[in-house]
Scaffold this motif. Structure first.
Motif, short mmCIF file in Angstrom:
data_model
loop_
_atom_site.label_atom_id
_atom_site.label_comp_id
_atom_site.label_asym_id
_atom_site.label_seq_id
_atom_site.Cartn_x
_atom_site.Cartn_y
_atom_site.Cartn_z
N SER A 52 0.80 -1.23 0.00
CA SER A 52 0.00 0.00 0.00
C SER A 52 0.83 1.28 0.00
CB SER A 52 -0.97 0.01 1.19
OG SER A 52 -1.84 -1.08 1.10
N GLN A 53 1.90 1.28 -0.78
CA GLN A 53 2.76 2.45 -0.86
C GLN A 53 2.15 3.49 -1.80
OE1 GLN A 53 5.67 2.64 1.19
NE2 GLN A 53 4.38 0.98 1.95
N ASP A 54 2.39 4.76 -1.51
CA ASP A 54 1.86 5.86 -2.33
C ASP A 54 2.57 5.96 -3.67
OD1 ASP A 54 0.07 6.72 -0.30
OD2 ASP A 54 1.71 7.79 0.68
N LEU A 55 3.87 5.71 -3.66
CA LEU A 55 4.70 5.83 -4.86
C LEU A 55 5.81 4.80 -4.76
CD1 LEU A 55 5.41 7.49 -7.45
CD2 LEU A 55 6.80 8.95 -5.97
N VAL A 56 6.05 4.09 -5.86
CA VAL A 56 7.10 3.08 -5.86
C VAL A 56 8.00 3.33 -7.06
CG1 VAL A 56 7.65 0.60 -5.90
CG2 VAL A 56 5.52 1.39 -4.83
N HIS A 58 10.96 1.72 -9.39
CA HIS A 58 11.50 0.41 -9.71
C HIS A 58 12.79 0.57 -10.49
CE1 HIS A 58 11.90 -3.19 -12.39
NE2 HIS A 58 12.14 -3.63 -11.17
N ALA A 69 7.31 -4.31 -7.34
CA ALA A 69 6.92 -2.89 -7.30
C ALA A 69 5.41 -2.74 -7.45
CB ALA A 69 7.65 -2.11 -8.39
N LEU A 70 4.83 -3.46 -8.40
CA LEU A 70 3.38 -3.38 -8.60
C LEU A 70 2.61 -3.90 -7.39
CD1 LEU A 70 3.19 -4.46 -12.34
CD2 LEU A 70 2.52 -2.22 -11.40
N ALA A 73 2.55 -1.27 -4.56
CA ALA A 73 1.81 -0.04 -4.81
C ALA A 73 0.41 -0.11 -4.21
CB ALA A 73 1.73 0.23 -6.32
N ALA A 77 -1.99 4.16 -6.92
CA ALA A 77 -0.61 4.63 -6.82
C ALA A 77 0.11 4.48 -8.16
CB ALA A 77 0.13 3.84 -5.73
N VAL A 79 3.83 3.45 -10.16
CA VAL A 79 5.15 2.83 -10.15
C VAL A 79 5.95 3.57 -11.21
CG1 VAL A 79 6.47 0.74 -10.69
CG2 VAL A 79 4.31 0.57 -9.40
N LEU A 103 -3.72 1.02 -10.84
CA LEU A 103 -2.30 1.38 -10.75
C LEU A 103 -1.82 2.03 -12.03
CD1 LEU A 103 -0.93 -1.84 -9.01
CD2 LEU A 103 -1.70 0.30 -7.96
#
Length: 188
Positions: A52-56, A58, A69-70, A73, A77, A79, A103
């Motif tokens: 549940s990250q806001d921005l990733v 890769h 990474a997906l 997210a 969000a 990636v 995504l």
């Protein structure tokens, strides 16, 4: 941040400087944990990457890393894909959560500046900003090897291809008095 190589660690280092952020570097090499911590980041193996990250970002240049990474997210969000794949084709899991979570995959290209910033960010301004950021001694931790210019043909191939090779190498050139002759100066 998925991918703890030089590019990934530099991005993580910069992001960790933003107030209110918490940055995790996910990499398959547990040896990168100390570097991540020195740069003000947390560390996780891919299977333990926080969700549940806001921005990733890769930067692993692998299909498995992009999947990680997906999966890290959060809903709606983005990636940011900074890996360079060359001419390779990379499978991407665009089913399941990709659509239901809405995504986004954003391409990053460092060779040009977006048109709306070009007038303010000249080459000289970008170079000055980059050089000032390099003044932080913690970045010296990225240097894992030193090679003399003369030894590059023997040492560089192994450095670039060993799976757990170093991060960055400093190339040491001969002293000006011991310079190599210019090809036109050689008697052939």
């Amino acid at each position: 941040m998925v991918g703890g190589g030089v590019v990934g660690l530099l991005i993580a280092y910069l992001c960790a400087k933003i107030p209110g952020t918490r940055v995790t570097v996910a990499d398959t090499d547990p040896g990168r944990a100390k570097l991540a911590q020195a740069f003000g980041c947390c560390f996780a193996l891919p299977e333990s990457c926080p969700p549940s990250q806001d921005l990733v970002f890769h930067a692993s240049a692998s299909a498995q890393g992009l999947d990680t990474a997906l999966s890290a997210a959060g809903k709606e969000a983005a990636v940011v894909e900074v890996s360079w794949y060359g001419a390779s084709t990379v499978p991407v899991a665009l089913g399941g959560p990709f659509h239901s979570q809405r995504l986004k995959i954003v391409s990053s290209q460092v060779g040009t500046i977006p048109p709306d910033r070009r007038n303010r960010w000249s080459f000289d301004r970008r170079l000055s900003a980059a050089l000032s950021l390099l003044n932080d001694p913690v970045l010296d931790l990225l240097i894992s090897d030193r090679m003399s210019f003369e030894d590059l043909p023997d040492q560089l191939p192994a450095f670039l291809t060993e799976p757990q090779g170093g991060l960055a190498a400093v190339v040491e050139y001969p002293e000006p008095s011991a310079r190599l002759p210019h090809p036109l100066e050689l008697d052939v």
